[in-house]
Design a protein around this motif. Structure first.
Motif: not given
Lengths: 563, 372
Positions: A536-563
């Motif tokens: 579980g810990a490894i899975l959590l780290v992988i998800v966080l790493a992917l999230y970080w990579a996503y933030d670096r590449i796409v930018g997390i501000d660029n995500v919209k759930l609405g409006g």
């Protein structure tokens, strides 16, 4: 505020914030507030109050999250390294074993077996030995029954010494003799006053006794504790275990010096004079007689290797590695499974996310562009699966996809596939991808829809009026504006997919199961919570790493759930 | 308490001659209990055979079911760590009971003291005999994992021995097997020429395990791996597989109750046990109630009654002669019991101790083998 000519300063005058800057750039000293303190600190004070109030408002929520979410997760993750059980269950053995070198001697010497006898005696009475056995069985098959079997026989070990002590002087059979030597004054009075209500007063050793007979005193204290706690009996009335006599024999024959004013000094001195002639017992032979695995170097190596309170063993296991005498190495190939599963989970979750984008995009576009009536109908269709049980939906896919199922029947009827060569659509990766795409689709459509709803139609029209083809207008104008929706949907779908296990369990067969299925297995079936926590810990780290990579590449501000 | 005297009197009437309440009567008993079981037809058989009669006898006592047996071990461990055990009696399979006992989560049972004697005068220990596989486990039923096949798909010669599973020439088509090493490894070795009594000795060695995997390799592409007992009957009913392993009770209901074209193979059926454990850490009143219930629920008559509702064999030897007809279908149940002499000509006894040791290791190998 970076640009002084267009910033708010020129329009509104000095704000508290820029006022500070003015104060600093002025060489005359800090700006003072009305009450004479520095503006900076009085401002801080005012803000602190506000912050405190805000914090108080969210305190219940924060507390709730800490208690019900962060703490349990932290505790679960902690299990992935925790390994106190070995040191706590076999404290004496672990100490004796520290000096043993597996490369020099095959099996540890007599002191280790003597320590094991004592530890095991306590563990059996406290019913901890089988727990330790199952823990070590994760590392070496057979240890589980080794401890279970040994637990049944260990209370007879050392009986030779008990008999000889008693033969020497019947006083050794009398619990009072031991109480006289070992029990502390205060405990004696408290114990005599105990009337059966509440817990028994905790046994205390007499002061000084552990300087004279440290091991025996420790063993007797263990005995007294177990008698009190486990059996709810009075140690003053119970005959000590054989292990106590064993410890006493060892210490007397090792030349313990009994002071003249020591309680029962005469009896002890008499025994000390006699122990040299005592018959001895080969404890090692006794253990080996119960199970020959005690003569196996591997067993001892495992106990020694896992005696530290913390271990990297679970994490190594979680990535198909193991601790060997020569350092960390790959597990045998026929036991490697977790890395495969991690990679498979990633690849299949990506495939599911992509499939959701492909299928969800047009639907969301339709919903955003149709007149309200049709769009609402479509919305209900999208939401409908949410109102059906997950298990029902998954089981429905079984009926659809199996060899004799609806889809195959249809294909055979149309003539695309031969009757004797039906497609394998379930119990493999295909089944998992199809069923999970269906289940997770709404999580893609909804964010896409809410983003598309805000894209003005006029932009595409403007592009077309300026000569763009339909494709260019879509690809260069519309699509880029819908990317935040894709981003939000992808994150939702991907992260949900990575942790899914019910659907893969039902339709995944062997090639379509995820790492989460193994985590579930270790939590609920094999009870190897340490390994489950490591996975579980490894899975959590992988998800966080992917999230970080996503933030670096796409930018997390660029995500919209609405409006 | 008036209730108790009444209760004592009623039982004395109902069960004159048996010693149901001798010890328990002296103690206060809790009035609520939570019974954990598997749900479905099995739980229903327990409800009918002894929970309802027990509640009738004990006015004011309520029983709540919790269908958590499949996760019982993990949940009990979590409850124990939280220091709040909410279950009173838990129905688990024997291998889980052994693990709960090892973990100190289940109470050790003094069988002769805490359980009723057999109707034939035997002590509880004699009556249960070899089925007492753990100090904490009170056996209830014997079930078996065995093979069912589609009568209309096997051609003229219906399979009669277990090795039909591995015989793709005579019986081409898919099979369903449980997605775990237990049973499959044993069957593979049996069909690869290993004698029954040597199976576990062979399986203990690296070569023996390879041999079993090699045998399973021959049918690997033709296997649907199941995880829930209901899978195989469904796969058989849909014609997805030609044969598959499952619990004998599931096959019984598919054949007798649902009238499916399914036949049953008793050869090399693997016996397994299901029964009660009592969690450690109960208060005295709750423990007294749990013991009282278990004593009643596992006596000779109650275990025999259970077989009216489900085709699992009673764990007491003394119950066997009392097995009667199915409560609704009216068919004689004895011949559908895995323990019936005609069915039990070639049985295989699951080696709990061995699997407790090798389960982790072999499971890792088995899963890796599946993933290859």
């Amino acid at each position: 505020m970076s640009n002084a000519t267009t910033g708010p300063d020129n329009l509104t005058g000095v704000t508290p914030d820029t006022g500070l800057k003015v104060g600093q750039s002025d060489e005359t000293g800090p700006v003072l507030a009305a009450d004479g303190t520095s503006l900076k600190s009085s401002l801080n004070r005012a803000l602190r109050k506000q912050k405190m109030r805000a914090l108080l408002l969210i305190a219940p929520l924060l507390f709730f999250i800490l208690v019900t979410f962060i703490y349990p997760i932290g505790e679960m993750l902690f299990r992935s390294v925790e390994n106190q059980i070995v040191g706590e269950t076999l404290p004496r053995t672990v100490v004796e074993l520290a000096d043993w070198d597996a490369d020099v001697t095959d099996v540890p010497g007599a002191p280790v077996f003597s320590a094991l006898t004592k530890d095991l005696m306590v563990a059996v009475e406290e019913k901890n030995h089988t727990r330790l056995g199952s823990r070590l069985n994760y590392e070496l098959s057979g240890v589980s029954s080794l401890f279970r079997k040994s637990g049944r026989g260990v209370d007879d070990f050392g009986e030779v010494y008990t008999d000889q002590f008693v033969a020497l002087d019947p006083a050794w059979e009398d619990p009072a003799t031991f109480i006289d030597i070992f029990a502390g004054e205060r405990w004696l009075t408290a114990n005599a006053a105990y009337d059966g209500e509440g817990p028994r007063p905790r046994f205390r050793l007499a002061p000084g006794v552990d300087d004279v007979l440290p091991e025996t005193a420790r063993m007797y204290a263990d005995f007294a504790r177990v008698v009190q706690v486990e059996d709810d009996d009075n140690p003053a009335e119970e005959e000590p275990w054989n292990a106590v006599y064993l410890a006493l024999y060892e210490e007397l024959s090792a030349g313990a010096v009994i002071p003249a004013d020591f309680p029962q000094a005469a009896l002890l001195n008499q025994a000390q004079a006699a122990v040299a002639t005592f018959d001895t017992e080969d404890l090692r032979a006794q253990f080996v007689e119960i199970d020959e695995d005690w003569a196996d170097r591997e067993v001892w190596r495992i106990i020694q290797g896992y005696s530290a309170p913390y271990t990297a063993g679970y994490f190594l296991n979680a990535v198909d590695l193991q601790q060997t005498p020569d350092g960390v190495a790959w597990r045998p190939e026929n036991q490697q499974i977790y890395i495969t599963l991690f990679i498979r989970t990633m690849i299949m979750s990506t495939a599911i996310t992509l499939a959701c984008i492909m299928l969800g995009y047009p639907v969301a576009w339709l919903m955003a562009n149709l007149p309200a009536r049709q769009a609402n109908l479509l919305m209900i269709l999208v939401l409908l699966p949410f109102w059906t049980s997950l298990l029902v939906r998954t089981s429905a896919w079984k009926v659809m996809l199996q060899r004799e199922g609806v889809i195959n029947d249809l294909f055979v009827w149309i003539g695309i596939v031969a009757d004797d060569n039906r497609l394998a659509l379930i119990n493999n990766a295909t089944g998992t991808i199809i069923a999970m795409t269906h289940i997770l689709l709404p999580f893609m459509i909804l964010p896409l829809y809410s983003v598309m709803k805000t894209i003005p139609v006029s932009y595409t029209r403007a592009a077309k009026s300026l000569g763009a083809t339909n494709w260019t207008a879509f690809w260069r104008v519309y699509f880029p504006q819908s990317v935040p929706g894709i981003g939000a949907g992808s994150i939702l779908v991907f992260i949900l997919a990575i942790g899914y296990y019910i659907t893969p369990e039902i339709v995944g067969g062997t090639k379509g199961v995820f790492i989460s299925n193994r985590i579930a297995y270790h939590i609920s079936s094999s009870l190897n919570w340490g390994l489950a926590a490591a996975l579980g810990a490894i899975l959590l780290v992988i998800v966080l790493a992917l999230y970080w990579a996503y933030d670096r590449i796409v930018g997390i501000d660029n995500v919209k759930l609405g409006g | 308490m008036t209730l108790k005297t009444k209760l004592g009197a009623t039982t004395a009437l109902v069960l004159a001659g048996t010693t149901v309440f001798s010890a328990a009567n002296a103690q206060e008993m809790a009035n609520d209990m939570t019974i954990v079981s598997w749900g479905g037809a099995y739980q229903n058989s327990q409800q009918k055979a002894y929970v309802e009669p027990y509640l009738e006898m004990n006015e004011g006592v309520t029983a709540v079911w919790d269908e958590s047996s499949a996760e019982a071990v993990a949940k009990l461990r979590a409850m124990n760590e939280a220091g709040n055990v909410t279950w009173d009696v838990v129905d688990v399979v024997a291998s889980d009971a052994i693990r709960l006992c090892d973990e100190g989560l289940a109470m050790e049972i003094d069988f002769n003291e805490m359980l009723a004697d057999g109707d034939d005068g035997s002590t509880a220990e004699e009556d249960f005999g070899d089925l007492l596989v753990s100090d904490c486990f009170i056996p209830q039923i014997v079930y078996s994992t065995t093979v069912g096949y589609r009568t209309d798909m096997v051609g003229d010669t219906a399979p009669t021995d277990i090795c039909a599973l591995f015989d793709l020439d005579t019986y081409p088509g898919m099979r369903s097997l449980e997605r775990r090493p237990i049973n499959n490894m044993e069957w593979a070795l049996l069909c690869d020429g290993v004698a029954k009594e040597d199976v576990y000795d062979v399986l203990e060695t690296e070569e023996g395990q390879d041999q079993a995997f090699a045998k399973l390799d021959t049918i690997k592409d033709n296997v649907v791996w199941w995880t829930a007992g209901a899978d195989t009957p469904q796969l058989l009913a849909d014609g997805e597989v030609i044969m598959g392993s499952t619990y004998n009770g599931r096959l019984f209901s598919a054949i007798e109750e649902q009238d499916q074209p399914i036949g049953m193979l008793w050869d090399a059926q693997v016996f397994d046990l299901d029964g009660w454990i009592i969690p450690t850490g109960l208060s005295e009143e709750r423990l007294a109630r749990a013991l009282d219930f278990v004593r009643f629920a596992t006596d000779t008559q109650r275990l025999a009654d259970q077989s009216k509702y489900i085709s699992y064999g009673p764990a007491r030897a003394s119950s066997a002669p009392l097995v009667g007809q199915h409560a609704e279908l009216g068919i004689e149940m004895a011949q559908h019991m895995p323990t019936d002499p005609a069915n039990a000509t070639n049985t295989f006894l699951y080696n709990y101790e061995w699997w407790a040791d090798y389960r982790d290791d072999l499971d890792a190998k088995f899963q890796a083998w599946l993933a290859q």
